[in-house]
Enzyme design. Structure first.
Site, PDB file in Angstrom:
ATOM      1  N   HIS A   1      -3.260   7.539   1.855  1.00  0.00           N
ATOM      2  CA  HIS A   1      -3.658   6.195   1.430  1.00  0.00           C
ATOM      3  C   HIS A   1      -5.074   5.948   1.929  1.00  0.00           C
ATOM      4  O   HIS A   1      -5.382   6.153   3.101  1.00  0.00           O
ATOM      5  CB  HIS A   1      -2.687   5.167   2.007  1.00  0.00           C
TER       6      HIS A   1
ATOM      7  N   CYS B   1       0.809  -1.218   0.000  1.00  0.00           N
ATOM      8  CA  CYS B   1       0.000   0.000   0.000  1.00  0.00           C
ATOM      9  C   CYS B   1       0.843   1.268   0.000  1.00  0.00           C
ATOM     10  O   CYS B   1       0.363   2.333  -0.390  1.00  0.00           O
ATOM     11  CB  CYS B   1      -0.952   0.006   1.196  1.00  0.00           C
TER      12      CYS B   1
ATOM     13  N   ASN C   1      -9.989   0.125  -0.376  1.00  0.00           N
ATOM     14  CA  ASN C   1      -8.532   0.171  -0.324  1.00  0.00           C
ATOM     15  C   ASN C   1      -7.982  -0.430  -1.614  1.00  0.00           C
ATOM     16  O   ASN C   1      -8.062  -1.642  -1.821  1.00  0.00           O
ATOM     17  CB  ASN C   1      -8.038  -0.616   0.891  1.00  0.00           C
TER      18      ASN C   1
END
Length: 323
Positions: free
Chosen positions: A250, A114, A280
């Site tokens: 993020h 990520c 996500n």
């Protein structure tokens, strides 16, 4: 005079299939309310059968090229941040290079889960500052739907697929924080925390594996480390949260985003949010949010933007740039 890596174009792509929270109710003990209350996620996009990470990345790349009014051969390098490349090798980046018809330059992947886009953007900045390249396309692209355990309600509802791309170009600046472009970066990792977020597959097992996560531990590390890395990156150039127009974090979990903004003393009306619509998307989430933020009219030329992310590894970092 100082060379800066200045944003010239941005673009994104989302697969056509939209998966609302309600879709999960038929197969597991969950609900739209349960998912929203714990993550802020309302829907996400899943890639179609046969639609690969490099396909998503190529669509985003074309959008960024159009935004920059450039052709593929204007680009010197492509860096793709992904944990879900089409094949073990070659890199997804070389596949994007071929699909764009780009016949020069070089292309490679980076893998920091990520945090991948932050690492890739810092790497692109280094390529430009060192003179290795004048124009770099940085892409975050993922098909996380392919590595989810669809029986695990704690993880499968959180992730989605997508891609975002950013083109940075070498331009001369004054050397002050008024310059457009990347002003500072901060990268970190700590392999001791590998087992709180990982995929249980790879060449050692002969399987692609599925995502495993200890959510409470990830949450605890995320809020602490994201605020710290953002502050460190700002401190490097003598700036504070008060100077920031936009945080583009993020997009993992709304509670993490709110917790990080609180620690940075930045109000939520200065945070670009897409987690509700995308879930996500791992390395794709920041460039997706940058592209959406520009399209919404939020991010404007001259704005000071901070991006920060954390992912498996653990790996985390931040970039401070003036749009």
């Amino acid at each position: 005079m100082q060379v800066r890596a200045v944003v010239r174009g941005v673009g994104h792509y989302l697969p056509e299939r939209i998966v609302e929270n309600a879709e999960f109710e038929a197969n597991m003990d969950t609900s739209d309310e349960w998912i929203r209350s714990r993550s802020g996620i309302e829907r996400r996009h899943f890639a179609a059968p046969g639609e690969t990470t490099s396909d998503l990345a190529t669509h985003a790349a074309r959008a960024a090229l159009a935004d920059a009014d450039m052709q593929p051969d204007d680009i010197d390098a492509i860096v793709v941040a992904t944990s879900t490349a089409d094949l073990t090798f070659p890199s997804a980046a070389t596949m994007v290079q071929e699909k764009l018809g780009m016949t020069r330059g070089f292309a490679y992947d980076m893998q920091a889960v990520c945090a991948g886009f932050v690492f890739a953007l810092a790497n692109a900045n280094a390529l430009i500052l060192s003179g290795q390249a004048k124009r770099v396309m940085v892409i975050g692209a993922e098909t996380f739907s392919r590595i989810l355990d669809m029986t695990d309600r704690a993880t499968c509802v959180l992730f989605g697929d997508g891609a975002g791309a950013l083109i940075v170009e070498a331009q001369d600046g004054s050397g002050t924080t008024d310059d457009r472009g990347i002003l500072s970066t901060d990268l970190n990792s700590d392999g001791r925390y590998r087992e709180i977020l990982y995929v249980d597959g790879g060449v050692s097992t002969g399987t692609s594996g599925v995502l495993k996560m200890h959510g409470k531990e990830v949450f605890r590390h995320a809020v602490e480390k994201l605020a710290a890395t953002a502050h460190t990156a700002l401190d490097k150039v003598g700036l504070t949260g008060d100077d920031v127009q936009w945080i583009v974090p993020h997009q993992a979990n709304l509670r993490i985003i709110k917790g990080t903004a609180h620690r940075m003393k930045v109000s939520m009306d200065r945070v670009v949010l897409t987690v509700q619509d995308h879930g996500n998307t791992s390395a794709a989430s920041i460039p997706l949010a940058l592209s959406v933020g520009k399209a919404r009219g939020q991010i404007k030329s001259g704005d000071l933007v901070v991006t920060e992310a954390i992912g498996g590894g653990l790996a985390w970092g931040a970039v401070v740039l003036r749009w």
